[in-house]
Design a protein around this motif. Structure first.
Motif, PDB file in Angstrom:
ATOM      1  N   UNK A 194      18.101 -51.614  17.879  1.00 47.26           N
ATOM      2  CA  UNK A 194      16.702 -51.982  18.014  1.00 47.26           C
ATOM      3  C   UNK A 194      16.450 -52.379  19.471  1.00 47.26           C
ATOM      4  N   UNK A 195      15.750 -51.522  20.207  1.00 50.04           N
ATOM      5  CA  UNK A 195      15.492 -51.803  21.613  1.00 50.04           C
ATOM      6  C   UNK A 195      14.447 -52.898  21.789  1.00 50.04           C
ATOM      7  N   UNK A 196      13.510 -52.964  20.866  1.00 44.49           N
ATOM      8  CA  UNK A 196      12.469 -53.987  20.866  1.00 44.49           C
ATOM      9  C   UNK A 196      11.901 -54.052  19.461  1.00 44.49           C
ATOM     10  N   UNK A 197      10.787 -54.740  19.293  1.00 47.87           N
ATOM     11  CA  UNK A 197      10.178 -54.862  17.970  1.00 47.87           C
ATOM     12  C   UNK A 197       9.788 -53.509  17.407  1.00 47.87           C
ATOM     13  N   UNK A 198       9.364 -52.567  18.265  1.00 51.70           N
ATOM     14  CA  UNK A 198       8.826 -51.302  17.790  1.00 51.70           C
ATOM     15  C   UNK A 198       9.651 -50.064  18.170  1.00 51.70           C
ATOM     16  N   UNK A 199      10.701 -50.202  18.968  1.00 51.97           N
ATOM     17  CA  UNK A 199      11.451 -49.026  19.414  1.00 51.97           C
ATOM     18  C   UNK A 199      12.905 -49.095  18.955  1.00 51.97           C
ATOM     19  N   UNK A 200      13.378 -47.949  18.411  1.00 46.94           N
ATOM     20  CA  UNK A 200      14.740 -47.847  17.876  1.00 46.94           C
ATOM     21  C   UNK A 200      15.435 -46.643  18.500  1.00 46.94           C
ATOM     22  N   UNK A 201      16.666 -46.847  18.963  1.00 40.81           N
ATOM     23  CA  UNK A 201      17.499 -45.756  19.487  1.00 40.81           C
ATOM     24  C   UNK A 201      18.596 -45.442  18.480  1.00 40.81           C
ATOM     25  N   UNK A 202      18.857 -44.140  18.269  1.00 42.23           N
ATOM     26  CA  UNK A 202      19.948 -43.699  17.390  1.00 42.23           C
ATOM     27  C   UNK A 202      20.640 -42.501  18.010  1.00 42.23           C
ATOM     28  N   UNK A 203      21.920 -42.363  17.744  1.00 37.14           N
ATOM     29  CA  UNK A 203      22.625 -41.127  18.094  1.00 37.14           C
ATOM     30  C   UNK A 203      23.704 -40.880  17.046  1.00 37.14           C
ATOM     31  N   UNK A 204      23.808 -39.621  16.586  1.00 35.26           N
ATOM     32  CA  UNK A 204      24.724 -39.267  15.507  1.00 35.26           C
ATOM     33  C   UNK A 204      25.606 -38.093  15.906  1.00 35.26           C
ATOM     34  N   UNK A 205      26.877 -38.190  15.563  1.00 31.01           N
ATOM     35  CA  UNK A 205      27.756 -37.043  15.608  1.00 31.01           C
ATOM     36  C   UNK A 205      27.685 -36.343  14.267  1.00 31.01           C
ATOM     37  N   UNK A 206      27.503 -35.026  14.272  1.00 33.13           N
ATOM     38  CA  UNK A 206      27.250 -34.272  13.049  1.00 33.13           C
ATOM     39  C   UNK A 206      28.278 -33.162  12.852  1.00 33.13           C
ATOM     40  N   UNK A 207      28.648 -32.921  11.609  1.00 36.01           N
ATOM     41  CA  UNK A 207      29.517 -31.796  11.257  1.00 36.01           C
ATOM     42  C   UNK A 207      29.027 -31.218   9.935  1.00 36.01           C
ATOM     43  N   UNK A 208      28.763 -29.905   9.927  1.00 33.34           N
ATOM     44  CA  UNK A 208      28.245 -29.275   8.723  1.00 33.34           C
ATOM     45  C   UNK A 208      28.877 -27.916   8.477  1.00 33.34           C
TER      46      UNK A 208
END
Length: 237
Positions: free
Chosen positions: A96-110
């Motif tokens: 949670x960067x602030x009250x309204x901003x969220x950062x995410x990063x995912x490693x994916x395998x399919x």
């Protein structure tokens, strides 16, 4: 003319021949806390296929989350049919960067498979499996009733076990590995825990810009958020 239903990886199949890749909807869950659970169901449409998707995500800790994505697609005309499916797992980091901003990063395998059949003068078909790994960062503006996310997926796609008597078999064997970059815009609106989700995505093939694939995807779905139960303060007597 195929109907257009606004949600895959899936494999797509055009009326003039098979298309060997279509991007699935990017799962941007906007996890904010441990034990938050997201479930979504949706439909997708590319230039040459329609599909159905189920996606889920879960906050494992206050920083780590996981996601599971599935996709089934099909396409047909008077002389050909195609189908494919994908199962994908992701593990990532959120903040949670602030009250309204969220950062995410995912490693994916399919992984998944495709099948295309033609019934002109002589029946022919092509079948293959595929495997995709990638990285998907995102940043989201999040409020109680509205969420907007910018995300991007960088992925490597590999086809294997290619077989059949369709004339494109050797083409796919020779062009089995590709690097992709896929930006997406996702908008969600509704109540605090149930929102309508719309996403538009582009797919750029960095290895071969002429590869037989679709280059955009539109999707619509319903997203349900199950917030963790807050533990009541215990009073000791």
């Amino acid at each position: 003319m195929k109907k257009i239903i606004p949600l895959l990886i899936g494999m797509a199949f055009a009326g003039c021949g098979p298309v060997y890749y279509v991007p699935n909807t990017q799962n941007v869950p906007v996890i904010k806390e441990k034990e938050q659970t997201n479930l979504s169901f949706g439909l997708n449409s590319s230039e040459s296929t329609d599909g159905f998707e189920f996606q889920g995500a879960y906050g494992l800790t206050d920083k780590i989350a996981m996601q599971l994505n599935t996709d089934w697609v099909s396409s047909s005309d008077e002389s050909s049919t195609g189908s494919g499916h994908l199962i994908e797992l992701g593990v990532g980091y959120y903040k949670n960067l602030s009250k309204h901003f969220v950062f995410e990063t995912y490693g994916l395998a399919g992984f998944g498979s495709l099948k295309y059949e033609e019934n002109y003068n002589e029946p022919s078909e092509i079948k293959a499996n595929f495997f995709r790994v990638g990285l998907q960062p995102s940043i989201s503006f999040s409020s109680k009733y509205f969420i907007a996310s910018l995300s991007g997926r960088i992925a490597n796609l590999n086809h294997n076990a290619v077989s059949g008597n369709y004339y494109d078999v050797e083409y796919l064997k020779a062009n089995h590995s590709h690097w992709l970059i896929e930006p997406a815009l996702t908008v969600q609106a509704g109540s605090e825990n149930v929102k309508l989700q719309l996403q538009f995505q582009l797919s750029e093939n960095l290895t071969d810009p002429y590869f037989n694939q679709d280059y955009s995807l539109a999707s619509i779905g319903l997203k349900v958020v199950l917030n963790p139960k807050k533990k009541k303060n215990q009073v000791l007597y």
